[in-house]
Enzyme design. Structure first.
Site: not given
Length: 454
Positions: A32, A39, A49, A262, A438
């Site tokens: 690598e 990624t 995020k 993009a 609920h």
């Protein structure tokens, strides 16, 4: 030449295969060039995020008045948002590299790999081979040949996520997942965002109800040009102008301080010279694999983006489990991509699993639809939601064919449907028969499945 039991090319999901092989006592090489984590950790899921949370926080402050809370947004330290993300993730990548260098039976090569023969690559002038080879070298942003694009400074998602100077305006080419997520991030923190998408809606791969609704919502935040194909790009002064046309020949000129391309991703097979190893690819350049993730070359497997089976990090993680079983433990574990979920982290969020209504209609499959609005649920009213829904697609006999959600925390809500679809039954009754606390938003899932009426 140095020979290994297992040779892994790619340090994203592939790093876990290498670690498992080394832990099993196999002499293993991991190749690598960039930071470990691939990624997702360095240029995709994790950084996007993290910065999107800043966008969401800013929007929560803006909306506080709706809940009779006196709050004001005095400013955003854009560079600090990016710097914190970078510091956190680069630290994780560096720590991963340190631990791998210390791992017994594992050799880490920090360079590019190029195939020169069957199961043999050249790395930094050295030839390295493996009895078994796993190709997990990922993908990169796709940059199509648009007239003038190569003459201007443009951003891909890689550069946009690490941009320290916030642009006043941004033109986004594309309306898919990456485009709308980054558009949401920049717009929420104060950038004027304009989006150009050649299809009739944004996120065109989504179920039509989600795509159409999200396009309407996004159009209230951005200048959105759907049905426009970019034909040329031109730099002038302190801005970049994109020229785009509709099918009938109408043209628009959209200008911004920065340009973000993009338009999808392309596999890194062209950098590996996979032909030299006898590894076959499809028309798009993705490595072809069978149900065991084996390639056309003997003792060579492929996983993750470069295999193109599912371009999601979670599908790559799933494939890693299968690869470890088949490569490290000589197993016979096939992949099963049924009920593969996905999520888009905009505001509102979107998620889906299974077939879309358009796919069912095109295939001539008989189906029923169940639907529930999020604002019309107790928790939706408590959160003062303006939009959102759950849409269920089921066969007349009750089999769940697909489910699609748009709204607050849709990325989390989808998972009870995924579990139901992966179970032996996978029916509407599997969801409606479960007691839902609920007044959680997941009650909307229950109501939508009840609305399907099967």
């Amino acid at each position: 030449m140095t020979d290994y039991d297992v040779l892994v090319i790619g340090g994203g999901t592939g790093n876990n295969v290498a670690a498992a092989a080394a832990d099993a006592g196999l002499d293993t090489a991991l190749v690598e060039k960039g930071p470990l984590g691939g990624t997702c950790l360095n240029r995709g899921c994790n950084p996007s995020k993290m910065v999107i949370q800043a966008a969401t926080a800013a929007n929560h402050v803006r909306e506080a008045e709706r809940f009779h809370v006196d709050a004001s947004l005095d400013g955003v330290d854009f560079a600090a948002v990016v710097d914190e993300m970078d510091e956190t993730l680069s630290g994780l990548a560096a720590g991963m590299e340190d631990s791998y260098r210390e791992k017994e039976h594992l050799t880490l090569y920090k360079d590019e790999a190029v195939f020169v023969d069957e199961r043999t690559v050249e790395v930094g002038g050295e030839r390295v081979s493996g009895e078994k080879v796993v190709v997990a070298a990922g993908s990169r942003p796709l940059v199509p040949p648009i007239d003038g694009l190569d003459t201007v400074d443009y951003l891909t998602s890689t550069e946009a996520l690490y941009l320290r100077d916030q642009p006043d305006s941004l033109v986004v080419l594309g309306g898919g997942y990456i485009a709308v997520e980054l558009g949401y991030f920049f717009e929420s923190l104060g950038t004027d965002v304009k989006i150009i998408e050649m299809m009739d809606t944004l996120v065109p791969r989504e179920d039509e109800a989600l795509a159409e609704t999200f396009t309407e919502i996004a159009s209230q935040r951005h200048e959105v040009y759907t049905g426009h194909r970019a034909t040329a790009v031109e730099a002038g002064g302190d801005s970049v102008t994109v020229y785009a046309e509709t099918e009938d020949g109408s043209e628009v000129a959209v200008a911004g301080e920065e340009l973000l391309v993009a338009l999808g991703r392309t596999p890194n097979t062209d950098t590996l010279n996979v032909e030299a190893a006898g590894i076959e690819t499809d028309d798009r350049g993705f490595i072809e694999t069978d149900e065991y993730l084996e390639t056309s070359a003997e003792n060579v497997w492929a996983q993750g983006d470069i295999a193109g089976n599912q371009l999601f990090k979670h599908s790559g993680d799933y494939e890693t489990q299968r690869t470890i079983e088949n490569v490290v433990h000589d197993g016979d574990a096939p992949v099963d991509y049924s009920a593969m979920p996905h999520a888009i982290f905009t505001e509102p969020q979107m998620s889906g699993v299974g077939k879309t209504e358009g796919e069912l209609r095109e295939a001539g499959t008989e189906y029923v639809v169940g639907r529930q609005s999020l604002p019309e649920t107790p928790m939706g009213r408590a959160k003062k939601l303006d939009h959102g829904f759950v849409k269920v697609l089921a066969a007349p006999d009750g089999e769940i064919l697909g489910c699609h959600m748009l709204g607050y925390e849709a990325s989390t809500m989808i998972h009870e449907v995924v579990v139901a679809m992966r179970s032996a039954g996978g029916t509407v009754a599997d969801v409606t028969g479960v007691i839902h606390a609920h007044p959680t938003l997941n009650k909307a899932v229950q109501y939508a499945f009840e609305d399907a009426g099967v």
